[in-house]
Design a protein around this motif. Structure first.
Motif, PDB file in Angstrom:
ATOM      1  N   ILE A  71     -25.333 -11.044  -4.821  1.00 27.15           N
ATOM      2  CA  ILE A  71     -25.001  -9.965  -3.887  1.00 27.15           C
ATOM      3  C   ILE A  71     -26.256  -9.448  -3.194  1.00 27.15           C
ATOM      4  CG2 ILE A  71     -24.164  -7.581  -3.771  1.00 27.15           C
ATOM      5  CD1 ILE A  71     -22.150  -8.374  -5.975  1.00 27.15           C
ATOM      6  N   ALA A  72     -27.344  -9.298  -3.953  1.00 29.72           N
ATOM      7  CA  ALA A  72     -28.595  -8.818  -3.351  1.00 29.72           C
ATOM      8  C   ALA A  72     -29.065  -9.788  -2.269  1.00 29.72           C
ATOM      9  CB  ALA A  72     -29.663  -8.663  -4.430  1.00 29.72           C
ATOM     10  N   LYS A  73     -28.942 -11.104  -2.529  1.00 33.34           N
ATOM     11  CA  LYS A  73     -29.344 -12.102  -1.534  1.00 33.34           C
ATOM     12  C   LYS A  73     -28.478 -11.992  -0.287  1.00 33.34           C
ATOM     13  CE  LYS A  73     -30.079 -17.062  -0.883  1.00 33.34           C
ATOM     14  NZ  LYS A  73     -29.273 -17.153   0.353  1.00 33.34           N
ATOM     15  N   ARG A  74     -27.182 -11.796  -0.468  1.00 29.95           N
ATOM     16  CA  ARG A  74     -26.286 -11.701   0.679  1.00 29.95           C
ATOM     17  C   ARG A  74     -26.527 -10.408   1.461  1.00 29.95           C
ATOM     18  NH1 ARG A  74     -20.528 -14.055  -1.608  1.00 29.95           N
ATOM     19  NH2 ARG A  74     -21.294 -16.171  -1.988  1.00 29.95           N
ATOM     20  N   VAL A  75     -26.850  -9.349   0.757  1.00 25.57           N
ATOM     21  CA  VAL A  75     -27.173  -8.097   1.439  1.00 25.57           C
ATOM     22  C   VAL A  75     -28.401  -8.290   2.322  1.00 25.57           C
ATOM     23  CG1 VAL A  75     -28.072  -5.767   1.080  1.00 25.57           C
ATOM     24  CG2 VAL A  75     -26.100  -6.550  -0.222  1.00 25.57           C
ATOM     25  N   LEU A  98     -25.333   0.520   1.079  1.00 20.91           N
ATOM     26  CA  LEU A  98     -25.834  -0.136   2.293  1.00 20.91           C
ATOM     27  C   LEU A  98     -25.997   0.915   3.386  1.00 20.91           C
ATOM     28  CD1 LEU A  98     -23.427  -3.211   2.254  1.00 20.91           C
ATOM     29  CD2 LEU A  98     -25.711  -3.077   1.291  1.00 20.91           C
ATOM     30  N   ALA A  99     -27.232   1.272   3.673  1.00 19.04           N
ATOM     31  CA  ALA A  99     -27.503   2.279   4.701  1.00 19.04           C
ATOM     32  C   ALA A  99     -27.458   1.646   6.081  1.00 19.04           C
ATOM     33  CB  ALA A  99     -28.869   2.921   4.462  1.00 19.04           C
ATOM     34  N   GLY A 100     -26.846   2.354   7.036  1.00 20.58           N
ATOM     35  CA  GLY A 100     -26.850   1.900   8.427  1.00 20.58           C
ATOM     36  C   GLY A 100     -25.800   0.865   8.767  1.00 20.58           C
ATOM     37  N   ILE A 101     -24.887   0.541   7.841  1.00 21.73           N
ATOM     38  CA  ILE A 101     -23.851  -0.458   8.112  1.00 21.73           C
ATOM     39  C   ILE A 101     -22.777   0.160   9.002  1.00 21.73           C
ATOM     40  CG2 ILE A 101     -21.911  -1.688   7.061  1.00 21.73           C
ATOM     41  CD1 ILE A 101     -24.417  -3.205   6.800  1.00 21.73           C
ATOM     42  N   THR A 102     -22.451  -0.510  10.115  1.00 22.19           N
ATOM     43  CA  THR A 102     -21.429  -0.006  11.032  1.00 22.19           C
ATOM     44  C   THR A 102     -20.088  -0.721  10.861  1.00 22.19           C
ATOM     45  OG1 THR A 102     -22.213  -1.548  12.733  1.00 22.19           O
ATOM     46  CG2 THR A 102     -23.151   0.678  12.741  1.00 22.19           C
ATOM     47  N   ASP A 103     -20.094  -1.892  10.201  1.00 20.20           N
ATOM     48  CA  ASP A 103     -18.860  -2.645   9.977  1.00 20.20           C
ATOM     49  C   ASP A 103     -18.707  -2.913   8.480  1.00 20.20           C
ATOM     50  OD1 ASP A 103     -16.645  -4.222  10.008  1.00 20.20           O
ATOM     51  OD2 ASP A 103     -17.413  -5.705  11.434  1.00 20.20           O
ATOM     52  N   PRO A 104     -18.214  -1.930   7.710  1.00 21.02           N
ATOM     53  CA  PRO A 104     -18.132  -2.099   6.256  1.00 21.02           C
ATOM     54  C   PRO A 104     -17.195  -3.214   5.815  1.00 21.02           C
ATOM     55  CG  PRO A 104     -16.995  -0.104   6.952  1.00 21.02           C
ATOM     56  CD  PRO A 104     -17.735  -0.605   8.148  1.00 21.02           C
ATOM     57  N   ASP A 105     -16.120  -3.467   6.567  1.00 23.05           N
ATOM     58  CA  ASP A 105     -15.170  -4.514   6.178  1.00 23.05           C
ATOM     59  C   ASP A 105     -15.822  -5.900   6.219  1.00 23.05           C
ATOM     60  OD1 ASP A 105     -13.110  -2.721   5.747  1.00 23.05           O
ATOM     61  OD2 ASP A 105     -12.469  -2.776   7.835  1.00 23.05           O
ATOM     62  N   LYS A 106     -16.674  -6.120   7.215  1.00 19.88           N
ATOM     63  CA  LYS A 106     -17.382  -7.398   7.302  1.00 19.88           C
ATOM     64  C   LYS A 106     -18.327  -7.560   6.123  1.00 19.88           C
ATOM     65  CE  LYS A 106     -20.580 -10.043  10.180  1.00 19.88           C
ATOM     66  NZ  LYS A 106     -21.383 -10.049  11.440  1.00 19.88           N
ATOM     67  N   ALA A 107     -19.015  -6.474   5.763  1.00 15.91           N
ATOM     68  CA  ALA A 107     -19.934  -6.521   4.624  1.00 15.91           C
ATOM     69  C   ALA A 107     -19.178  -6.814   3.336  1.00 15.91           C
ATOM     70  CB  ALA A 107     -20.687  -5.200   4.501  1.00 15.91           C
ATOM     71  N   VAL A 108     -18.000  -6.204   3.176  1.00 17.92           N
ATOM     72  CA  VAL A 108     -17.186  -6.430   1.978  1.00 17.92           C
ATOM     73  C   VAL A 108     -16.775  -7.891   1.870  1.00 17.92           C
ATOM     74  CG1 VAL A 108     -14.939  -5.960   0.935  1.00 17.92           C
ATOM     75  CG2 VAL A 108     -16.338  -4.074   1.772  1.00 17.92           C
ATOM     76  N   ASP A 109     -16.332  -8.480   2.968  1.00 18.52           N
ATOM     77  CA  ASP A 109     -15.881  -9.875   2.960  1.00 18.52           C
ATOM     78  C   ASP A 109     -17.010 -10.821   2.553  1.00 18.52           C
ATOM     79  OD1 ASP A 109     -13.370  -9.109   3.726  1.00 18.52           O
ATOM     80  OD2 ASP A 109     -13.728  -9.437   5.868  1.00 18.52           O
ATOM     81  N   ILE A 110     -18.214 -10.517   3.019  1.00 18.48           N
ATOM     82  CA  ILE A 110     -19.352 -11.389   2.708  1.00 18.48           C
ATOM     83  C   ILE A 110     -19.773 -11.230   1.248  1.00 18.48           C
ATOM     84  CG2 ILE A 110     -21.807 -11.775   3.200  1.00 18.48           C
ATOM     85  CD1 ILE A 110     -21.220 -11.092   6.100  1.00 18.48           C
ATOM     86  N   LEU A 111     -19.749  -9.993   0.747  1.00 19.34           N
ATOM     87  CA  LEU A 111     -20.290  -9.731  -0.581  1.00 19.34           C
ATOM     88  C   LEU A 111     -19.376 -10.170  -1.721  1.00 19.34           C
ATOM     89  CD1 LEU A 111     -21.910  -6.201  -0.131  1.00 19.34           C
ATOM     90  CD2 LEU A 111     -22.990  -8.430   0.028  1.00 19.34           C
ATOM     91  N   LYS A 112     -18.072 -10.111  -1.532  1.00 23.96           N
ATOM     92  CA  LYS A 112     -17.181 -10.318  -2.674  1.00 23.96           C
ATOM     93  C   LYS A 112     -16.785 -11.777  -2.896  1.00 23.96           C
ATOM     94  CE  LYS A 112     -12.665  -9.664  -0.455  1.00 23.96           C
ATOM     95  NZ  LYS A 112     -11.427  -8.873  -0.446  1.00 23.96           N
ATOM     96  N   THR A 113     -17.098 -12.673  -1.939  1.00 20.21           N
ATOM     97  CA  THR A 113     -16.725 -14.071  -2.130  1.00 20.21           C
ATOM     98  C   THR A 113     -17.595 -14.719  -3.200  1.00 20.21           C
ATOM     99  OG1 THR A 113     -18.202 -14.676  -0.326  1.00 20.21           O
ATOM    100  CG2 THR A 113     -15.905 -14.353   0.236  1.00 20.21           C
ATOM    101  N   THR A 114     -17.074 -15.776  -3.812  1.00 27.71           N
ATOM    102  CA  THR A 114     -17.790 -16.466  -4.884  1.00 27.71           C
ATOM    103  C   THR A 114     -18.876 -17.373  -4.304  1.00 27.71           C
ATOM    104  OG1 THR A 114     -15.789 -16.461  -6.200  1.00 27.71           O
ATOM    105  CG2 THR A 114     -17.530 -17.959  -6.882  1.00 27.71           C
ATOM    106  N   ALA A 115     -20.039 -17.379  -4.912  1.00 24.12           N
ATOM    107  CA  ALA A 115     -21.157 -18.181  -4.415  1.00 24.12           C
ATOM    108  C   ALA A 115     -20.878 -19.668  -4.600  1.00 24.12           C
ATOM    109  CB  ALA A 115     -22.435 -17.801  -5.143  1.00 24.12           C
ATOM    110  N   LYS A 116     -21.493 -20.472  -3.716  1.00 26.04           N
ATOM    111  CA  LYS A 116     -21.330 -21.922  -3.774  1.00 26.04           C
ATOM    112  C   LYS A 116     -22.708 -22.563  -3.807  1.00 26.04           C
ATOM    113  CE  LYS A 116     -19.329 -25.841  -1.285  1.00 26.04           C
ATOM    114  NZ  LYS A 116     -18.643 -26.276  -0.037  1.00 26.04           N
ATOM    115  N   LEU A 117     -23.019 -23.269  -4.896  1.00 25.59           N
ATOM    116  CA  LEU A 117     -24.300 -23.943  -5.060  1.00 25.59           C
ATOM    117  C   LEU A 117     -24.094 -25.436  -4.848  1.00 25.59           C
ATOM    118  CD1 LEU A 117     -27.324 -23.512  -6.020  1.00 25.59           C
ATOM    119  CD2 LEU A 117     -26.512 -24.300  -8.242  1.00 25.59           C
ATOM    120  N   THR A 118     -24.945 -26.065  -4.015  1.00 32.90           N
ATOM    121  CA  THR A 118     -24.833 -27.497  -3.745  1.00 32.90           C
ATOM    122  C   THR A 118     -26.216 -28.144  -3.733  1.00 32.90           C
ATOM    123  OG1 THR A 118     -24.879 -27.084  -1.346  1.00 32.90           O
ATOM    124  CG2 THR A 118     -22.715 -27.287  -2.390  1.00 32.90           C
TER     125      THR A 118
END
Length: 412
Positions: A71-75, A98-118
């Motif tokens: 999550i820290a990396k995605r932030v 997250l200070a200064g975020i204007t689109d919280p829904d976009k941030a939520v979508d990015i943060l909550k998905t499962t990471a993919k390592l390849t």
């Protein structure tokens, strides 16, 4: 000598005045100035809840650490300035501010998905998935020239694929990607057939451990859901900031008047030193990108009070020395020497308390402790060094100053 002291004093006053004038714009610039925290700038507060593993096993602290690292990396990829990411191990939650975020829904979508390592070959083709990596641990390389390393362990299927990969691409680089972003690009030096590999030449153990956590996340994904989402309005933050600034200005005016009334000329020097102190602290905040929050402002204001208190201790010692019959110059030197141990003791004990709060605290408590600690160091410099230097210049200009100018009712 007298003329030289006058020139030094005037030059010092002009230098500070110019520094104040030039500092206002860069320090308060919304984009490049001192970064403001969530409570002052507005933004979003998220609580991400870890979902139970598919196999029904309990979620471990190690998995929570992986979730935090991802999550820290995605932030950081979102471009958020100075985010705060914390783990609640008992409730299996990750708390994100997250200070200064204007689109919280976009941030939520990015943060909550499962990471993919390849793992990808030199042509960019995916040849290994994260679930085929069973472990990744940081450590010290056996050869001192290796620096710190990350040891990799693959599953049986992963071992076969990794054997083929390392045999085919000797002397070339294999890309390790997290969420389609390059994490590491090590070079293959020999075929690796036992499922045990390592990546070397990390500068620090912390850097190796960070990558190890991110790599392990591919084999132990933790699904996250939104337990709480709260948006903090920018207007609320600006209102809080304005009230804090107003309270600080009123407090400074009262302090300035108090020092002038009770300590006369040394009071003027103390007020001048406070301006220098404020400049030093604010520039340290700016250079090291210290995030300023409401508790942080409280710590800064508290350190201002301590800086004034240290000046009072010193001036009282000077007055005692002058009343004992010493000249003004001798009284200043002796007073500073006598007050030195008291001032140092007070600084050290308070600094230890601030660092304890910073080490064991979280979030806003860390902000309070950090600003207080920086303020203590700056006040030590201004009280012991700068104030003493200015008083020496003044006495050098006129050694026969009336002691009443120093709050002592006895003529020399």
């Amino acid at each position: 000598m007298r003329r030289g002291n006058i020139i030094k004093l005037v030059a010092l006053v002009l230098f500070v005045a110019v520094a104040v004038a030039l500092s206002i714009k860069p320090l308060v610039d919304p984009a490049k100035g001192i970064p403001l925290g969530l409570d002052l700038r507005g933004g979003v507060h998220l609580v991400l809840q870890a979902e139970p593993n598919k196999n029904g096993a309990l979620i471990t602290s190690d998995e929570m650490d992986k979730a935090k690292a991802i999550i820290a990396k995605r932030v950081n990829d979102l471009g958020v300035s100075e985010p705060i990411v914390q783990v609640d191990y008992d409730k299996k939650r990750v708390v994100v501010d997250l200070a200064g975020i204007t689109d919280p829904d976009k941030a939520v979508d990015i943060l909550k998905t499962t990471a993919k390592l390849t793992f990808r070959d030199p042509k960019g083709n995916i040849v290994l998935q994260g679930d085929e990596l069973t472990d990744a641990r940081a450590g010290q390389g056996q050869d001192p020239n290796q620096g710190f390393i990350v040891n990799l362990t693959f599953s049986s299927d992963g071992t076969k694929k990794f054997t083929d990969l390392t045999t085919k691409y000797i002397g070339q680089q294999i890309g390790i990607y997290l969420d389609d972003k390059l994490l590491k690009n090590p070079e293959v030096r020999m075929p690796i057939t036992n499922g045990q590999a390592y990546i070397d030449h990390y500068a620090t153990l912390e850097a190796a451990a960070k990558d190890a956590v991110l790599m392990r996340s591919g084999s132990l994904p933790v699904s996250m859901s939104i337990a709480e989402k709260r948006q903090v309005g920018a207007s609320l933050g600006i209102d809080s900031l304005h009230k804090s600034i107003k309270a600080g200005i009123y407090g400074l005016i009262f302090i300035f008047l108090f020092m002038l009334v009770f300590y006369r000329l040394p009071g003027v020097v103390a007020d001048f030193s406070l301006i220098v102190y404020g400049l030093i602290v604010l520039w340290i905040f700016w250079m090291f990108r210290v995030v300023l929050t409401l508790p942080g402002i409280a710590g800064f204001i508290l350190s201002i009070g301590m800086a004034v208190d240290f000046n009072i201790i010193i001036y009282e010692r000077v007055k005692e020395e002058v009343l004992a019959g010493k000249s003004l110059r001798a009284g200043i030197e002796s007073g500073f020497s006598r007050a030195f141990i008291t001032v140092i003791d007070a600084h050290v004990t308070t600094f230890i308390a601030a660092m304890t709060l910073y080490y064991f605290g979280t979030g806003s408590i860390k902000g309070f402790a950090l600003t207080l600690g920086v303020g203590i160091i700056a006040s030590l410099f201004t009280a012991i060094t700068f104030t003493r230097f200015v008083l020496r210049l003044i006495v050098g200009i006129s050694p026969k100053l009336e002691t009443t100018w120093f709050g002592v009712r006895r003529a020399i």
